[in-house]
Write a protein that holds these residues in place. Structure first.
Motif, PDB file in Angstrom:
ATOM      1  N   ASP A  79       0.855  -1.190   0.000  1.00  0.00           N
ATOM      2  CA  ASP A  79       0.000   0.000   0.000  1.00  0.00           C
ATOM      3  C   ASP A  79       0.887   1.235   0.000  1.00  0.00           C
ATOM      4  OD1 ASP A  79      -3.064   0.376   0.329  1.00  0.00           O
ATOM      5  OD2 ASP A  79      -2.196   1.987   1.527  1.00  0.00           O
ATOM      6  N   GLY A  80       0.425   2.305  -0.634  1.00  0.00           N
ATOM      7  CA  GLY A  80       1.235   3.518  -0.710  1.00  0.00           C
ATOM      8  C   GLY A  80       0.449   4.765  -0.383  1.00  0.00           C
ATOM      9  N   GLY A  81       1.134   5.727   0.202  1.00  0.00           N
ATOM     10  CA  GLY A  81       0.563   7.042   0.481  1.00  0.00           C
ATOM     11  C   GLY A  81       1.475   8.099  -0.116  1.00  0.00           C
ATOM     12  N   ILE A  82       0.997   8.805  -1.134  1.00  0.00           N
ATOM     13  CA  ILE A  82       1.835   9.758  -1.871  1.00  0.00           C
ATOM     14  C   ILE A  82       1.857  11.103  -1.155  1.00  0.00           C
ATOM     15  CG2 ILE A  82       2.199  10.935  -4.071  1.00  0.00           C
ATOM     16  CD1 ILE A  82       0.640   8.666  -5.426  1.00  0.00           C
ATOM     17  N   MET A  83       3.038  11.530  -0.744  1.00  0.00           N
ATOM     18  CA  MET A  83       3.195  12.823  -0.083  1.00  0.00           C
ATOM     19  C   MET A  83       3.741  13.825  -1.105  1.00  0.00           C
ATOM     20  SD  MET A  83       1.977  11.802   2.680  1.00  0.00           S
ATOM     21  CE  MET A  83       1.997  13.420   3.432  1.00  0.00           C
ATOM     22  N   ALA A  84       2.884  14.181  -2.034  1.00  0.00           N
ATOM     23  CA  ALA A  84       3.274  15.085  -3.117  1.00  0.00           C
ATOM     24  C   ALA A  84       2.032  15.455  -3.916  1.00  0.00           C
ATOM     25  CB  ALA A  84       4.298  14.426  -4.037  1.00  0.00           C
ATOM     26  N   VAL A  85       2.165  16.506  -4.704  1.00  0.00           N
ATOM     27  CA  VAL A  85       1.169  16.841  -5.718  1.00  0.00           C
ATOM     28  C   VAL A  85       1.801  16.524  -7.069  1.00  0.00           C
ATOM     29  CG1 VAL A  85      -0.015  18.583  -4.352  1.00  0.00           C
ATOM     30  CG2 VAL A  85       1.981  19.252  -5.716  1.00  0.00           C
ATOM     31  N   PRO A  86       1.004  16.348  -8.131  1.00  0.00           N
ATOM     32  CA  PRO A  86       1.550  15.880  -9.408  1.00  0.00           C
ATOM     33  C   PRO A  86       2.773  16.630  -9.941  1.00  0.00           C
ATOM     34  CG  PRO A  86      -0.826  15.719  -9.469  1.00  0.00           C
ATOM     35  CD  PRO A  86      -0.487  16.404  -8.164  1.00  0.00           C
ATOM     36  N   PRO A  87       2.840  17.974  -9.839  1.00  0.00           N
ATOM     37  CA  PRO A  87       4.034  18.642 -10.391  1.00  0.00           C
ATOM     38  C   PRO A  87       5.339  18.268  -9.695  1.00  0.00           C
ATOM     39  CG  PRO A  87       2.236  20.209 -10.128  1.00  0.00           C
ATOM     40  CD  PRO A  87       1.813  18.957  -9.424  1.00  0.00           C
ATOM     41  N   MET A  88       5.264  17.680  -8.485  1.00  0.00           N
ATOM     42  CA  MET A  88       6.475  17.290  -7.759  1.00  0.00           C
ATOM     43  C   MET A  88       7.011  15.931  -8.208  1.00  0.00           C
ATOM     44  SD  MET A  88       5.139  18.391  -3.948  1.00  0.00           S
ATOM     45  CE  MET A  88       6.630  17.867  -3.071  1.00  0.00           C
ATOM     46  N   ILE A  89       6.180  15.153  -8.899  1.00  0.00           N
ATOM     47  CA  ILE A  89       6.569  13.801  -9.286  1.00  0.00           C
ATOM     48  C   ILE A  89       7.621  13.848 -10.393  1.00  0.00           C
ATOM     49  CG2 ILE A  89       5.734  11.637 -10.282  1.00  0.00           C
ATOM     50  CD1 ILE A  89       4.812  12.139  -7.418  1.00  0.00           C
TER      51      ILE A  89
END
Length: 296
Positions: free
Chosen positions: A122-132
């Motif tokens: 399972d994953g929890g993304i600590m970012a918004v799309p422009p940070m990827i």
């Protein structure tokens, strides 16, 4: 010398289900890193640009899942995961679910995946799309669940954003994610109240902003001290301004809000908890005792 998992990983092929804003950003990062990518999205047109950059586009979820052992899911919610993968053969698959969920739902989804023959992360993304895909942006993803899956695919998973494995309990990624987001929204509440106080005055928001940002950064040291007090059980450890003093001083904050015509609704719940803790004898403590009052 530490090795970089992204630089040392073979170009493992993977499948990505979901091409919303976050999914599309992840896809771009994996393609840029040279990983063969198969994608699926309910609205097929969203995959056209990725196809032009080398992604294989699957017509169905089943086709996409069958294409690779590593399958990453980035759909709307847990119900969407259930709907998309219902009836799809997951035997032998490594399923990485990046859908924001609750700890309980993540644990249930892990058990569901295991019953169907898949390893689960399972994953929890600590970012918004422009940070990827932008290393300097500081994006990272919490992962929890199968340690073996994480260790095998860490390099692939690290291509879009840094990785933080937080344990074998599949619910821990969501727990960490929501804990950080909860702290963020509490900070946003304070920021909103602070700016509301100066509205209508000859104080420009841009004038207050660096002062407020600097103050919040300075106060962030209380996070580590709160953790230390919770782990030691001594809530009076290294107290600078005790609870009794802070409760006595809340009248100034509430009085200023009244004078400025600002609702105190963002502050009052926390002040009430402070008062409750004081009533049971926590006057010499820090504010840490409020944490125990929140436990039901």
């Amino acid at each position: 010398m530490a090795t970089n998992p992204v630089e040392n990983v073979s170009k493992t092929p993977l499948t990505l289900l979901g091409l919303g804003a976050m999914g599309a950003a992840l896809a771009e990062a994996w393609l840029a890193a040279g990983h063969p990518l198969t994608v699926w999205n309910r609205t097929a047109a969203r995959a056209e640009g990725l196809a032009a950059r080398g992604a294989a586009v699957a017509a169905t979820v089943a086709e996409a899942v069958a294409a690779n052992r590593l399958v990453v899911v980035c759909l709307l919610d847990d119900d969407s995961v259930q709907e998309a993968l219902d009836g799809v053969d997951l035997t032998g698959k490594d399923l990485v679910n990046l859908v924001t969920s609750t700890p309980g739902k993540a644990r249930a989804r892990a058990a569901w995946a295991e019953r169907r023959g898949a390893r689960y992360l399972d994953g929890g993304i600590m970012a918004v799309p422009p940070m990827i895909g932008v290393p300097a942006a500081g994006a990272y993803v919490f992962y929890s669940g199968s340690a073996e899956l994480f260790e095998e695919h860490e390099g692939v998973l690290a291509a879009p954003a840094d990785t933080r494995y937080v344990g074998a309990d599949a619910g821990f990624a969501a727990l960490h994610d929501v804990a950080l987001l909860s702290g963020m929204y509490g900070m946003f509440a304070g920021i909103a109240h602070a700016f509301a106080l100066i509205r209508g005055e000859s104080v420009a928001p841009s004038e207050l902003a660096p002062l407020l940002g600097g103050w919040l950064a300075a106060m962030s040291g209380s996070v580590a001290k709160t953790a230390q007090q919770l782990e030691s059980g001594d809530y009076a450890l290294d107290v600078v301004s005790n609870l009794a003093m802070q409760v006595a001083g809340k009248g100034t904050l509430l009085g200023t809000a009244e004078e400025q015509g600002v609702s105190a609704e963002l502050l009052l719940p926390y002040f009430r908890l402070m008062e409750r803790r004081l009533e049971i004898g926590g006057g010499e403590e820090d504010l840490t005792g409020v944490v125990d009052l929140l436990r039901r």
